[in-house]
Design a protein around this motif. Structure first.
Motif, PDB file in Angstrom:
ATOM      1  N   THR A 275      13.673  -3.966  43.848  1.00 46.88           N
ATOM      2  CA  THR A 275      14.510  -3.885  42.777  1.00 46.88           C
ATOM      3  C   THR A 275      13.822  -2.520  42.144  1.00 46.88           C
ATOM      4  OG1 THR A 275      13.114  -4.980  41.461  1.00 46.88           O
ATOM      5  CG2 THR A 275      15.145  -6.201  42.626  1.00 46.88           C
ATOM      6  N   GLN A 276      14.686  -1.659  41.697  1.00 44.18           N
ATOM      7  CA  GLN A 276      14.283  -0.396  41.042  1.00 44.18           C
ATOM      8  C   GLN A 276      14.233  -0.627  39.444  1.00 44.18           C
ATOM      9  OE1 GLN A 276      16.222   2.870  42.307  1.00 44.18           O
ATOM     10  NE2 GLN A 276      15.587   2.824  44.354  1.00 44.18           N
ATOM     11  N   GLN A 277      13.295  -0.459  38.882  1.00 44.17           N
ATOM     12  CA  GLN A 277      13.133  -0.795  37.144  1.00 44.17           C
ATOM     13  C   GLN A 277      13.891   0.622  36.703  1.00 44.17           C
ATOM     14  OE1 GLN A 277       9.240  -1.350  35.863  1.00 44.17           O
ATOM     15  NE2 GLN A 277       9.110  -3.391  37.083  1.00 44.17           N
ATOM     16  N   PRO A 278      14.545   0.275  35.510  1.00 46.86           N
ATOM     17  CA  PRO A 278      15.325   1.460  34.985  1.00 46.86           C
ATOM     18  C   PRO A 278      14.139   2.539  34.194  1.00 46.86           C
ATOM     19  CG  PRO A 278      15.592  -0.451  33.500  1.00 46.86           C
ATOM     20  CD  PRO A 278      14.793  -0.856  34.761  1.00 46.86           C
ATOM     21  N   PRO A 279      14.287   3.872  34.165  1.00 46.95           N
ATOM     22  CA  PRO A 279      13.258   4.574  33.453  1.00 46.95           C
ATOM     23  C   PRO A 279      13.208   4.371  32.079  1.00 46.95           C
ATOM     24  CG  PRO A 279      15.516   5.907  33.945  1.00 46.95           C
ATOM     25  CD  PRO A 279      15.457   4.417  34.692  1.00 46.95           C
ATOM     26  N   PRO A 280      12.146   4.481  31.443  1.00 47.36           N
ATOM     27  CA  PRO A 280      12.079   3.980  29.984  1.00 47.36           C
ATOM     28  C   PRO A 280      12.868   5.402  29.292  1.00 47.36           C
ATOM     29  CG  PRO A 280      10.198   4.947  30.631  1.00 47.36           C
ATOM     30  CD  PRO A 280      10.794   5.033  31.813  1.00 47.36           C
ATOM     31  N   GLN A 281      13.543   4.829  28.354  1.00 48.97           N
ATOM     32  CA  GLN A 281      14.280   5.915  27.348  1.00 48.97           C
ATOM     33  C   GLN A 281      13.338   6.662  26.541  1.00 48.97           C
ATOM     34  OE1 GLN A 281      16.931   3.579  24.871  1.00 48.97           O
ATOM     35  NE2 GLN A 281      17.964   2.790  26.667  1.00 48.97           N
ATOM     36  N   PRO A 282      13.807   8.017  26.587  1.00 49.30           N
ATOM     37  CA  PRO A 282      12.944   8.914  26.006  1.00 49.30           C
ATOM     38  C   PRO A 282      12.958   8.812  24.282  1.00 49.30           C
ATOM     39  CG  PRO A 282      14.856   9.977  26.634  1.00 49.30           C
ATOM     40  CD  PRO A 282      14.985   8.708  27.180  1.00 49.30           C
ATOM     41  N   ARG A 283      11.770   8.749  23.805  1.00 47.86           N
ATOM     42  CA  ARG A 283      11.867   8.595  22.367  1.00 47.86           C
ATOM     43  C   ARG A 283      12.327  10.054  21.357  1.00 47.86           C
ATOM     44  NH1 ARG A 283       6.481   7.414  18.546  1.00 47.86           N
ATOM     45  NH2 ARG A 283       7.639   7.465  16.461  1.00 47.86           N
ATOM     46  N   LEU A 284      13.203   9.524  20.512  1.00 47.15           N
ATOM     47  CA  LEU A 284      13.797  10.622  19.984  1.00 47.15           C
ATOM     48  C   LEU A 284      12.807  11.229  18.832  1.00 47.15           C
ATOM     49  CD1 LEU A 284      17.450   9.422  19.365  1.00 47.15           C
ATOM     50  CD2 LEU A 284      16.685  11.151  21.043  1.00 47.15           C
ATOM     51  N   PRO A 285      12.891  12.472  18.428  1.00 43.82           N
ATOM     52  CA  PRO A 285      11.888  12.936  17.315  1.00 43.82           C
ATOM     53  C   PRO A 285      12.589  12.376  15.851  1.00 43.82           C
ATOM     54  CG  PRO A 285      13.447  14.736  18.142  1.00 43.82           C
ATOM     55  CD  PRO A 285      13.472  13.573  19.075  1.00 43.82           C
ATOM     56  N   LEU A 286      11.680  12.589  15.217  1.00 47.74           N
ATOM     57  CA  LEU A 286      11.678  11.911  13.646  1.00 47.74           C
ATOM     58  C   LEU A 286      13.120  12.565  12.941  1.00 47.74           C
ATOM     59  CD1 LEU A 286      10.928  10.235  11.380  1.00 47.74           C
ATOM     60  CD2 LEU A 286       9.702  12.099  10.616  1.00 47.74           C
ATOM     61  N   CYS A 287      13.356  13.828  13.130  1.00 44.65           N
ATOM     62  CA  CYS A 287      14.467  14.448  12.644  1.00 44.65           C
ATOM     63  C   CYS A 287      15.738  14.059  13.226  1.00 44.65           C
ATOM     64  CB  CYS A 287      14.303  15.976  12.558  1.00 44.65           C
ATOM     65  SG  CYS A 287      15.521  17.144  11.884  1.00 44.65           S
ATOM     66  N   ASP A 288      15.825  13.934  14.593  1.00 45.04           N
ATOM     67  CA  ASP A 288      16.955  13.422  14.880  1.00 45.04           C
ATOM     68  C   ASP A 288      17.457  12.147  14.924  1.00 45.04           C
ATOM     69  OD1 ASP A 288      17.097  16.045  16.227  1.00 45.04           O
ATOM     70  OD2 ASP A 288      16.129  15.696  18.064  1.00 45.04           O
ATOM     71  N   SER A 289      16.254  11.273  15.008  1.00 39.64           N
ATOM     72  CA  SER A 289      16.514   9.739  14.658  1.00 39.64           C
ATOM     73  C   SER A 289      17.041   9.735  13.128  1.00 39.64           C
ATOM     74  CB  SER A 289      15.298   8.863  14.736  1.00 39.64           C
ATOM     75  OG  SER A 289      15.045   9.174  16.018  1.00 39.64           O
ATOM     76  N   LEU A 290      16.412  10.365  11.957  1.00 38.61           N
ATOM     77  CA  LEU A 290      16.913  10.054  10.814  1.00 38.61           C
ATOM     78  C   LEU A 290      18.344  10.953  10.596  1.00 38.61           C
ATOM     79  CD1 LEU A 290      13.577  10.911   8.796  1.00 38.61           C
ATOM     80  CD2 LEU A 290      14.569   8.613   9.338  1.00 38.61           C
ATOM     81  N   MET A 291      18.568  11.839  11.375  1.00 35.13           N
ATOM     82  CA  MET A 291      19.747  12.299  11.313  1.00 35.13           C
ATOM     83  C   MET A 291      21.012  11.485  11.389  1.00 35.13           C
ATOM     84  SD  MET A 291      19.391  16.471  12.364  1.00 35.13           S
ATOM     85  CE  MET A 291      21.146  16.640  12.704  1.00 35.13           C
ATOM     86  N   ILE A 292      20.682  10.728  12.735  1.00 33.14           N
ATOM     87  CA  ILE A 292      21.533   9.622  13.026  1.00 33.14           C
ATOM     88  C   ILE A 292      21.763   8.577  12.080  1.00 33.14           C
ATOM     89  CG2 ILE A 292      21.638   7.857  14.978  1.00 33.14           C
ATOM     90  CD1 ILE A 292      20.496   9.894  16.997  1.00 33.14           C
ATOM     91  N   TRP A 293      20.529   8.135  11.467  1.00 30.83           N
ATOM     92  CA  TRP A 293      20.676   7.348  10.489  1.00 30.83           C
ATOM     93  C   TRP A 293      21.565   7.722   9.371  1.00 30.83           C
ATOM     94  CZ3 TRP A 293      18.112   7.750   5.540  1.00 30.83           C
ATOM     95  CH2 TRP A 293      18.076   7.002   4.634  1.00 30.83           C
ATOM     96  N   LEU A 294      21.479   9.004   9.119  1.00 29.68           N
ATOM     97  CA  LEU A 294      22.124   9.707   7.768  1.00 29.68           C
ATOM     98  C   LEU A 294      23.735   9.611   8.091  1.00 29.68           C
ATOM     99  CD1 LEU A 294      20.827  11.071   5.365  1.00 29.68           C
ATOM    100  CD2 LEU A 294      21.275  13.189   6.398  1.00 29.68           C
ATOM    101  N   GLN A 295      24.122   9.897   9.566  1.00 28.17           N
ATOM    102  CA  GLN A 295      25.319   9.848   9.665  1.00 28.17           C
ATOM    103  C   GLN A 295      26.128   8.320   9.399  1.00 28.17           C
ATOM    104  OE1 GLN A 295      25.560  11.118  13.804  1.00 28.17           O
ATOM    105  NE2 GLN A 295      24.784  13.075  13.422  1.00 28.17           N
ATOM    106  N   THR A 296      25.344   7.382   9.148  1.00 26.70           N
ATOM    107  CA  THR A 296      25.872   6.042   8.933  1.00 26.70           C
ATOM    108  C   THR A 296      26.466   6.178   7.446  1.00 26.70           C
ATOM    109  OG1 THR A 296      23.853   5.325   7.845  1.00 26.70           O
ATOM    110  CG2 THR A 296      24.331   5.016  10.323  1.00 26.70           C
ATOM    111  N   PHE A 297      26.132   7.005   6.587  1.00 27.78           N
ATOM    112  CA  PHE A 297      26.904   7.262   5.270  1.00 27.78           C
ATOM    113  C   PHE A 297      28.036   8.170   5.303  1.00 27.78           C
ATOM    114  CE2 PHE A 297      22.130   6.433   4.474  1.00 27.78           C
ATOM    115  CZ  PHE A 297      22.538   5.666   3.539  1.00 27.78           C
ATOM    116  N   ASN A 298      28.989   7.992   4.546  1.00 23.11           N
ATOM    117  CA  ASN A 298      30.276   8.383   4.574  1.00 23.11           C
ATOM    118  C   ASN A 298      29.936   9.808   3.573  1.00 23.11           C
ATOM    119  OD1 ASN A 298      31.725   6.693   6.485  1.00 23.11           O
ATOM    120  ND2 ASN A 298      31.726   5.167   4.680  1.00 23.11           N
TER     121      ASN A 298
END
Length: 561
Positions: free
Chosen positions: A4-27
């Motif tokens: 069985t092949q294990q799935p590759p680990p998901q790359p960690r997003l940088p701080l700015c990109d992650s916080l931009m995704i969180w910022l998009q939750t606001f209208n």
């Protein structure tokens, strides 16, 4: 079986990109999809307005200019207003001090669109969201994001809280709260790590289950094919020595082994399913524990804020007690000062009468001073006229002396000319006598002289005779030039001598005038000294009393202020 092949680990997003995704939750009305859209500060201001409407109100939001375009000055102004609002919110509303390591460089954001500095600014906005009154709602929104985004956001919150703790002043009660908060953060970190491990283990089990199901389906299809072949070859299986019978028995053995393996894998699958359910239960428990720890962290933060408020109130109370003691001492000194003020008022009335009389005398003195100034001006004008007249008299005396000297020289020259005239008369008479005698002699010796001159002229060469005549002419010219140069030199020396005499006379007159002026100034100085001594003896008592009065009033006014 295939591995069985294990799935590759998901790359960690940088701080700015992650916080931009969180910022998009606001209208927000302004877009916030990339870094360039956030550099104008409009979307961040709208998010802050949604986080706390009372603090970041409409008047504050109206100061953010929306029509920015490519004007970096307006962008820098908007970002500066956003950062100032965040810092005032932390300091005044939350009672926290932002560490210098968390303050972003706004110039890098406006000029270079630096995602690192923008991530710091978004991290401060995240801190406002998790510390406001609607923090539970914002935390629920964070939990709805992807796992990688949640992990980056949680690490950002931990970094923000740890730097806030490090920047706060040390205290006993605050130290205990910090230790408790550190323990809560460590437990939260461990719960997140266990959650991540469980998630990875569940994914691995899911992959194994899918691979096993694929193998089971392939084995079932092979089994069906083999059964069909067995139905076709039933007649040939009776003879065990045939090749088909051998293959049949071999396939039957493999089928039995595969069935056993299938049963074993199904049992393992059931075991893993049970284990996965247990892990999910543990995950739910850890989430509840995480919620409890977050509530404990909020309580510790609230207690920390209360401690800061109590410390500030204690400082204010100490200051007020010191000011009360100062005012109490001033009230004790006030009675003595009132008595002194009464005595000083009486002396002040006496001094007022004295000042009125002195003012009348001063008016008289001013009138006399104006007359004295007019007299001084007249005296100065007369001195100027006197100096000019004295200079004129000195120049006339010098001219008269020079004319007298010329007159004496002319008289001497006249006497010398008379003597020369007498001598010339005598020589003229002698020459006449000698000429008469010579005429008689010339008549007799004319022939002899003519023959002698002709003979001398014939004997002397023509070249020598010309040179002799030229030398005689040059000798006469040199004598005339020498006499002219000597006369000019004598005249120049006489003019220089006259100029020096004139300058000496002018210097003597100026020296005499300066001596007279010095004597007058000395006399004026003596008069002024006498008048000052008289006025000083009169006003000495008044100045001492007025100085004491002024000093006492200043001492009374200064403590009251």
């Amino acid at each position: 079986m295939e591995e069985t092949q294990q799935p590759p680990p998901q790359p960690r997003l940088p701080l700015c990109d992650s916080l931009m995704i969180w910022l998009q939750t606001f209208n927000t009305a302004s877009p916030c999809q990339d870094v360039k859209q956030l550099t104008n500060g409009v979307a961040m201001a709208q998010v802050l307005h949604q986080i706390d409407v009372a603090w970041f109100n409409e008047s504050w939001l109206s100061r953010i200019k929306e029509d920015v375009g490519d004007n970096w000055r307006i962008k820098a102004s908007n970002l500066k207003k956003v950062l100032q609002g965040i810092m005032s919110y932390y300091h005044e509303f939350l009672g926290q001090q932002i560490s210098e390591a968390l303050i972003p460089d706004l110039n890098q954001i406006t000029e270079c669109s630096d995602p690192v500095e923008l991530g710091r600014l978004l991290q401060l906005i995240l801190g406002c969201a998790i510390n406001c009154e609607k923090k539970q709602e914002h935390i629920q929104n964070i939990m709805t994001l992807e796992e990688s985004v949640q992990h980056v956001v949680m690490t950002a919150i931990q970094e923000l809280m740890s730097k806030e703790i490090l920047s706060s002043p040390p205290n006993d009660a605050v130290g205990e709260l910090e230790q408790q908060l550190k323990r809560v953060l460590e437990e939260l970190r461990e719960a997140l790590a266990e959650k991540e491990e469980l998630r990875q283990r569940c994914e691995e089990l899911d992959m194994q289950v899918t691979t096993l199901q694929d193998e089971k389906n392939s084995l079932v299809s092979e089994n069906e094919m083999m059964n069909e072949k067995l139905d076709q070859l039933d007649g040939s299986f009776d003879d065990p020595n045939t090749v088909v019978a051998k293959k049949y028995f071999h396939a039957q053995l493999q089928l039995e082994q595969l069935q056993e393996e299938n049963f074993r894998l199904e049992a393992a699958k059931d075991d893993y399913r049970v284990h996965c359910e247990e892990l999910e239960k543990q995950l739910i428990e850890f989430q509840h524990r995480n919620d409890e720890l977050t509530s404990l962290a909020e309580e510790t933060r609230a207690l920390k804020d209360e401690i800061d408020v109590l410390r500030a109130t204690s400082d204010k109370a100490n200051k007020l007690e010191s000011t009360v003691e100062i005012y109490r001492q001033k009230l004790q000194d006030l009675n003595d000062l009132r008595k002194q003020v009464k005595t000083l008022q009486e002396t002040n009335m006496m001094y007022m009468h004295n000042t009125v009389s002195l003012e009348e005398e001063l008016k008289k003195a001013n009138a006399a001073r104006t007359q004295l100034e007019t007299y001084k001006r007249q005296v100065q004008d007369l001195h100027v006229k006197l100096s000019s007249e004295s200079k004129r008299a000195d120049t006339l005396a010098f001219e008269m002396k020079r004319l007298e000297e010329k007159h004496e020289a002319l008289l001497k020259e006249k006497e010398r000319l008379i003597e020369q005239r007498d001598t010339l008369k005598e020589t003229n008479e002698e020459l006449r006598c000698s000429q008469v005698q010579q005429d008689h002699l010339n008549q007799t010796g004319a022939s002899a002289t003519k023959s002698y001159e002709n003979l001398a002229a014939e004997i002397m060469p023509v070249e020598y005779r010309e040179v002799f005549i030229r030398l005689q002419h040059e000798n006469k010219m040199l004598r005339l030039q020498q006499e002219g140069s000597e006369n000019e030199r004598i005249e120049e020396l006489q003019e220089q001598l006259e100029q020096k005499h004139r300058k000496m006379n002018e210097l003597e007159t100026e020296q005499r005038l300066s001596k007279e002026r010095i004597r007058e100034l000395q006399q004026q100085i003596e008069d002024l000294q006498k008048s000052l001594q008289e006025q000083g003896s009169k006003s000495e008592g008044e100045s001492k009393s007025s100085h004491a009065w002024r000093h006492l009033i200043c001492a009374y006014i200064r403590p009251a202020n």
